[in-house]
Design a protein around this motif. Structure first.
Motif, PDB file in Angstrom:
ATOM      1  N   LEU A 234     -16.041 -30.030  28.897  1.00  0.00           N
ATOM      2  CA  LEU A 234     -17.066 -30.096  29.937  1.00  0.00           C
ATOM      3  C   LEU A 234     -18.405 -30.487  29.318  1.00  0.00           C
ATOM      4  O   LEU A 234     -18.599 -30.441  28.101  1.00  0.00           O
ATOM      5  N   TYR A 235     -19.337 -30.844  30.183  1.00  0.00           N
ATOM      6  CA  TYR A 235     -20.691 -31.170  29.763  1.00  0.00           C
ATOM      7  C   TYR A 235     -21.661 -30.658  30.832  1.00  0.00           C
ATOM      8  O   TYR A 235     -21.279 -30.377  31.969  1.00  0.00           O
ATOM      9  N   ASP A 236     -22.882 -30.530  30.451  1.00  0.00           N
ATOM     10  CA  ASP A 236     -23.929 -30.136  31.386  1.00  0.00           C
ATOM     11  C   ASP A 236     -25.223 -30.789  30.924  1.00  0.00           C
ATOM     12  O   ASP A 236     -25.457 -30.924  29.714  1.00  0.00           O
ATOM     13  N   TRP A 237     -26.048 -31.242  31.845  1.00  0.00           N
ATOM     14  CA  TRP A 237     -27.357 -31.794  31.509  1.00  0.00           C
ATOM     15  C   TRP A 237     -28.347 -31.479  32.614  1.00  0.00           C
ATOM     16  O   TRP A 237     -28.024 -31.495  33.796  1.00  0.00           O
ATOM     17  N   HIS A 268     -22.490 -22.325  31.686  1.00  0.00           N
ATOM     18  CA  HIS A 268     -23.376 -21.498  32.514  1.00  0.00           C
ATOM     19  C   HIS A 268     -24.223 -20.569  31.648  1.00  0.00           C
ATOM     20  O   HIS A 268     -25.432 -20.382  31.923  1.00  0.00           O
ATOM     21  N   ALA A 269     -23.606 -19.981  30.616  1.00  0.00           N
ATOM     22  CA  ALA A 269     -24.374 -19.098  29.734  1.00  0.00           C
ATOM     23  C   ALA A 269     -25.451 -19.878  28.994  1.00  0.00           C
ATOM     24  O   ALA A 269     -26.603 -19.419  28.871  1.00  0.00           O
ATOM     25  N   LEU A 273     -29.519 -19.257  29.273  1.00  0.00           N
ATOM     26  CA  LEU A 273     -30.335 -18.934  28.095  1.00  0.00           C
ATOM     27  C   LEU A 273     -31.412 -19.994  27.874  1.00  0.00           C
ATOM     28  O   LEU A 273     -32.562 -19.669  27.500  1.00  0.00           O
ATOM     29  N   ALA A 274     -31.047 -21.275  28.086  1.00  0.00           N
ATOM     30  CA  ALA A 274     -32.030 -22.340  27.882  1.00  0.00           C
ATOM     31  C   ALA A 274     -33.168 -22.230  28.895  1.00  0.00           C
ATOM     32  O   ALA A 274     -34.354 -22.377  28.550  1.00  0.00           O
ATOM     33  N   LEU A 275     -32.851 -21.971  30.164  1.00  0.00           N
ATOM     34  CA  LEU A 275     -33.885 -21.861  31.188  1.00  0.00           C
ATOM     35  C   LEU A 275     -34.729 -20.603  31.010  1.00  0.00           C
ATOM     36  O   LEU A 275     -35.881 -20.551  31.463  1.00  0.00           O
ATOM     37  N   GLU A 276     -34.171 -19.582  30.362  1.00  0.00           N
ATOM     38  CA  GLU A 276     -34.950 -18.374  30.062  1.00  0.00           C
ATOM     39  C   GLU A 276     -35.881 -18.576  28.886  1.00  0.00           C
ATOM     40  O   GLU A 276     -36.703 -17.702  28.588  1.00  0.00           O
ATOM     41  N   ALA A 285     -25.290 -18.652  19.072  1.00  0.00           N
ATOM     42  CA  ALA A 285     -24.945 -17.271  18.727  1.00  0.00           C
ATOM     43  C   ALA A 285     -25.117 -16.335  19.922  1.00  0.00           C
ATOM     44  O   ALA A 285     -24.289 -15.453  20.174  1.00  0.00           O
ATOM     45  N   ARG A 286     -26.189 -16.535  20.692  1.00  0.00           N
ATOM     46  CA  ARG A 286     -26.427 -15.678  21.852  1.00  0.00           C
ATOM     47  C   ARG A 286     -25.343 -15.889  22.919  1.00  0.00           C
ATOM     48  O   ARG A 286     -24.919 -14.935  23.578  1.00  0.00           O
ATOM     49  N   THR A 287     -24.897 -17.103  23.091  1.00  0.00           N
ATOM     50  CA  THR A 287     -23.815 -17.371  24.059  1.00  0.00           C
ATOM     51  C   THR A 287     -22.560 -16.611  23.682  1.00  0.00           C
ATOM     52  O   THR A 287     -21.876 -16.035  24.533  1.00  0.00           O
TER      53      THR A 287
END
Length: 428
Positions: A234-237, A268-269, A273-276, A285-287
């Protein structure tokens, strides 16, 4: 009634004698020619060798006697070898035969007697006492004509049955063909509906390219199995609040819906985290920390990219994922390798961040290992990828990922889910 014994020296004589006695006994035409044919087969070898045979017959006992006494229970002298009321008993003796005759496959089955004899016990109508005195059998020609007529009638009946069965079979085949057509139409409808559902599912799982001034973006996805177009690749952008573009590439272990769920959990994780505002170097590591509490079997490689569309500044973090490929406008290429361990791996996380710059006309290629797996080694696949990207770098951006994948998949070790994602910076 006493048995009648006749010595016969020819097949013609045997057939004639059997036909006449069968007629006198009131046997049906079919039983008559079956008996004659069976006895002929048993006696043929003996008569052909010039050795006589003995035909012994016990007709059915009349239903009443002139003296008013009941008939004797047995006829023929020997215990157990007489004729029961309502049966014609025919014994064929081969006194000079060197061995017992074969009784297999006779038109009218026979019993094997001790020695070289065979017996037929044929059901027959019981004649009255008056009938026995009026025996005037027809000639042999008439008997043969009667049998021939019966055979013709039987053949006609079989032909009618055959024609009826052919008609019924044709109707059945027509019905089956119509059913096949209906099933094929239904299958096609189901395939079309299935395809629409899967395309909708793909659209929900795979977001369209982000439209950002200064960047061109496109993606190509190819499942390992055509009938199951969801997998672990999968990918997300998306665009962050500061205007930079974030890209996530995930390759979860396995195929099918289970790996799709794992890959969705990772994307999703990472997005959350990126938006936070978590630092890019800590997100891998956090994911792993976030997902380890509810998905203990999850294993996935992941690559994170940040790109500033204004300056072209490029930052990468990596967790066990294949390196990104950077192709300059002049055709020079380089792999952007960052060491790290993926989600579910021991000591997960990116060891460092890699920084580079995407100049106008440069092409960035992000992918999963299904694109570069070849018959030799990963490095050979990466070299082939670089050559393919250089050849196709000037195509319209929406054509580049599929063109690269088509060229790469001419040589593959085994089918695997594949993502090929390209980003090209354009002049403002």
């Amino acid at each position: 009634m006493k048995p009648q014994i006749t010595t016969l020296h020819s097949l013609a004589g045997l057939r004639s004698a059997l036909r006449r006695l069968a007629h006198r006994a009131g046997l049906s035409v079919e039983l008559r020619y079956r008996l004659a044919l069976s006895a002929t087969r048993v006696a043929r070898a003996e008569l052909a060798a010039g050795r006589p045979v003995l035909l012994e017959t016990v007709p059915p006992r009349p239903s009443g006697r002139a003296d008013g006494r009941p008939g004797e229970g047995r006829a023929g002298g020997g215990p157990g070898d007489g004729a029961a009321e309502g049966r014609l008993v025919v014994r064929l003796h081969l006194p000079h035969a060197p061995r017992r005759p074969s009784l297999e496959g006779l038109p009218l089955p026979a019993e094997q007697l001790p020695g070289t004899a065979a017996v037929w016990r044929v059901p027959a109508p019981v004649p009255s006492a008056e009938d026995t005195g009026r025996d005037d059998p027809p000639g042999l020609v008439e008997l043969l004509e009667e049998e021939l007529s019966a055979a013709v009638d039987r053949a006609d009946a079989l032909a009618e049955d055959h024609q009826r069965l052919k008609h019924e079979l044709a109707e059945t085949n027509s019905g089956v063909l119509a059913l096949y057509v209906q099933l094929e139409e239904r299958d096609e409808q189901l395939r079309q509906a299935h395809g629409r559902i899967l395309r909708q599912l793909e659209d929900a799982l795979r977001p369209p390219p982000v439209r950002v001034p200064g960047l061109e973006m496109a993606v190509h996805y190819e499942p390992a199995e055509k009938h199951a177009p969801t997998g672990g690749d999968l990918y997300d952008w998306f665009v962050l609040p500061d205007g930079t573009v974030h890209i996530t590439i995930v390759d979860a272990l396995g195929h099918g819906l289970t790996s799709t769920r794992s890959a969705l959990n990772v994307t999703h994780a990472v997005r959350t985290l990126a938006l936070e505002g978590h630092p890019l170097e800590s997100i891998v590591a956090r994911t792993d920390e976030v997902l380890a509490t509810f998905d203990h079997e999850l294993m996935a490689t992941v690559q994170l990219v940040r790109l500033d569309p204004d300056s072209g500044e490029l930052v990468l973090a990596n967790g066990s994922h294949p390196p990104a490929l950077l192709v300059r406008e002049d055709g020079e290429s380089s792999l952007l390798e960052v060491r790290g361990r993926g989600i579910g791996f021991p000591l997960p996380g990116s060891e460092r961040l890699l920084r580079a710059r995407l100049d106008p006309g440069d092409l960035l290629v992000l992918y999963t290992d299904g694109l570069t797996e070849s018959r030799r080694d990963p490095r050979e696949g990466e070299l082939r990828l670089a050559r393919a990207a250089r050849r196709h770098r000037h195509l319209p951006i929406e054509e580049i990922p599929a063109a690269i994948a088509d060229e790469m998949h001419t040589v593959i070790l085994h089918p695997d889910d594949t993502v090929a994602l390209t980003v090209r910076r354009v002049r403002g």
